[in-house]
Design a protein around this motif. Structure first.
Motif, PDB file in Angstrom:
ATOM      1  N   HIS A  34      65.006  61.670   5.824  1.00 56.06           N
ATOM      2  CA  HIS A  34      65.081  62.326   7.125  1.00 56.06           C
ATOM      3  C   HIS A  34      63.781  62.068   7.871  1.00 56.06           C
ATOM      4  N   HIS A  35      63.892  61.440   9.042  1.00 56.82           N
ATOM      5  CA  HIS A  35      62.706  61.191   9.870  1.00 56.82           C
ATOM      6  C   HIS A  35      62.408  62.446  10.675  1.00 56.82           C
ATOM      7  N   ASN A  63      72.949  66.367   6.453  1.00 56.58           N
ATOM      8  CA  ASN A  63      74.098  66.508   7.358  1.00 56.58           C
ATOM      9  C   ASN A  63      73.980  67.777   8.187  1.00 56.58           C
ATOM     10  N   TYR A  64      73.567  68.873   7.575  1.00 56.01           N
ATOM     11  CA  TYR A  64      73.449  70.133   8.299  1.00 56.01           C
ATOM     12  C   TYR A  64      72.428  70.026   9.430  1.00 56.01           C
ATOM     13  N   VAL A  65      71.270  69.468   9.124  1.00 56.65           N
ATOM     14  CA  VAL A  65      70.214  69.354  10.137  1.00 56.65           C
ATOM     15  C   VAL A  65      70.687  68.535  11.336  1.00 56.65           C
ATOM     16  N   ASP A  73      65.914  68.305  20.173  1.00 54.15           N
ATOM     17  CA  ASP A  73      65.436  69.499  19.470  1.00 54.15           C
ATOM     18  C   ASP A  73      64.573  69.125  18.271  1.00 54.15           C
ATOM     19  N   LEU A  74      65.033  68.138  17.506  1.00 53.59           N
ATOM     20  CA  LEU A  74      64.276  67.722  16.326  1.00 53.59           C
ATOM     21  C   LEU A  74      62.906  67.171  16.719  1.00 53.59           C
ATOM     22  N   ALA A  75      62.843  66.412  17.789  1.00 56.04           N
ATOM     23  CA  ALA A  75      61.569  65.844  18.220  1.00 56.04           C
ATOM     24  C   ALA A  75      60.657  66.898  18.824  1.00 56.04           C
ATOM     25  N   GLY A  76      61.237  67.858  19.546  1.00 55.77           N
ATOM     26  CA  GLY A  76      60.416  68.830  20.265  1.00 55.77           C
ATOM     27  C   GLY A  76      60.038  70.064  19.472  1.00 55.77           C
ATOM     28  N   PHE A  77      61.017  70.691  18.830  1.00 54.14           N
ATOM     29  CA  PHE A  77      60.774  71.988  18.197  1.00 54.14           C
ATOM     30  C   PHE A  77      60.746  71.940  16.675  1.00 54.14           C
ATOM     31  N   TYR A  78      61.464  71.010  16.080  1.00 50.48           N
ATOM     32  CA  TYR A  78      61.629  71.007  14.628  1.00 50.48           C
ATOM     33  C   TYR A  78      61.107  69.713  14.009  1.00 50.48           C
ATOM     34  N   GLY A  79      59.923  69.311  14.400  1.00 49.04           N
ATOM     35  CA  GLY A  79      59.319  68.076  13.915  1.00 49.04           C
ATOM     36  C   GLY A  79      58.549  68.221  12.620  1.00 49.04           C
ATOM     37  N   THR A  80      58.603  69.408  12.007  1.00 50.56           N
ATOM     38  CA  THR A  80      57.942  69.612  10.714  1.00 50.56           C
ATOM     39  C   THR A  80      58.910  70.317   9.776  1.00 50.56           C
ATOM     40  N   LEU A  81      58.677  70.182   8.494  1.00 51.50           N
ATOM     41  CA  LEU A  81      59.499  70.869   7.500  1.00 51.50           C
ATOM     42  C   LEU A  81      59.378  72.377   7.662  1.00 51.50           C
ATOM     43  N   GLU A  82      58.184  72.858   7.958  1.00 53.16           N
ATOM     44  CA  GLU A  82      57.958  74.305   8.114  1.00 53.16           C
ATOM     45  C   GLU A  82      58.761  74.860   9.292  1.00 53.16           C
ATOM     46  N   ALA A  83      58.823  74.119  10.390  1.00 53.35           N
ATOM     47  CA  ALA A  83      59.588  74.571  11.558  1.00 53.35           C
ATOM     48  C   ALA A  83      61.071  74.650  11.231  1.00 53.35           C
ATOM     49  N   LEU A  84      61.580  73.681  10.482  1.00 55.10           N
ATOM     50  CA  LEU A  84      62.982  73.728  10.069  1.00 55.10           C
ATOM     51  C   LEU A  84      63.240  74.930   9.157  1.00 55.10           C
ATOM     52  N   GLN A  85      62.334  75.174   8.218  1.00 57.55           N
ATOM     53  CA  GLN A  85      62.510  76.275   7.270  1.00 57.55           C
ATOM     54  C   GLN A  85      62.452  77.640   7.942  1.00 57.55           C
ATOM     55  N   GLU A  86      61.786  77.753   9.072  1.00 59.43           N
ATOM     56  CA  GLU A  86      61.672  79.033   9.772  1.00 59.43           C
ATOM     57  C   GLU A  86      62.910  79.358  10.605  1.00 59.43           C
ATOM     58  N   HIS A  87      63.757  78.381  10.889  1.00 63.70           N
ATOM     59  CA  HIS A  87      64.953  78.607  11.699  1.00 63.70           C
ATOM     60  C   HIS A  87      65.947  79.468  10.909  1.00 63.70           C
TER      61      HIS A  87
END
Length: 109
Positions: A34-35, A63-65, A73-87
């Motif tokens: 996952h990039h 697939n979920y992401v 959204d991935l480029a702007g808000f969720y560009g780190t593993l930590e940001a994804l985990q906080e959602h």
């Protein structure tokens, strides 16, 4: 004619060695790459594909992401593993998917 991109996939590991998904922490025989910055966005910024930061996800998490978030959204808000985990949605999915066997095909809406 499509351009041939360099191979950015990691070398396959011996089957005895289990890999761990960075998002759900389940052990799996294979991971998908996952990039953190989507390839399309990285190219616009002039970054080579092999230089984009990436992490290993199991197929279900990957697939979920990508069904939940747009590339913007991935480029702007969720560009780190930590940001994804906080959602909140990701947290609910991870709590559910941890209970599923790794070989089970998981459908994502």
């Amino acid at each position: 004619m499509a351009r041939k991109l360099p191979n950015t996939w990691p070398e396959p590991r011996p089957e005895a060695e289990a890999l761990t998904c960075a998002l759900c922490q389940r052990e799996t025989p294979t991971l998908t790459q996952h990039h953190l910055t989507p390839i399309s966005r990285g190219r616009r910024q002039g970054i080579k594909v092999q230089d984009l930061p990436s992490i290993g996800f199991c197929a279900a998490c990957h697939n979920y992401v990508h069904t939940t978030f747009s590339n913007a959204d991935l480029a702007g808000f969720y560009g780190t593993l930590e940001a994804l985990q906080e959602h909140e949605g990701v947290q609910k999915f991870v709590a559910w998917v941890k209970k599923q066997p790794i070989g089970k095909a998981v459908k994502v809406k």
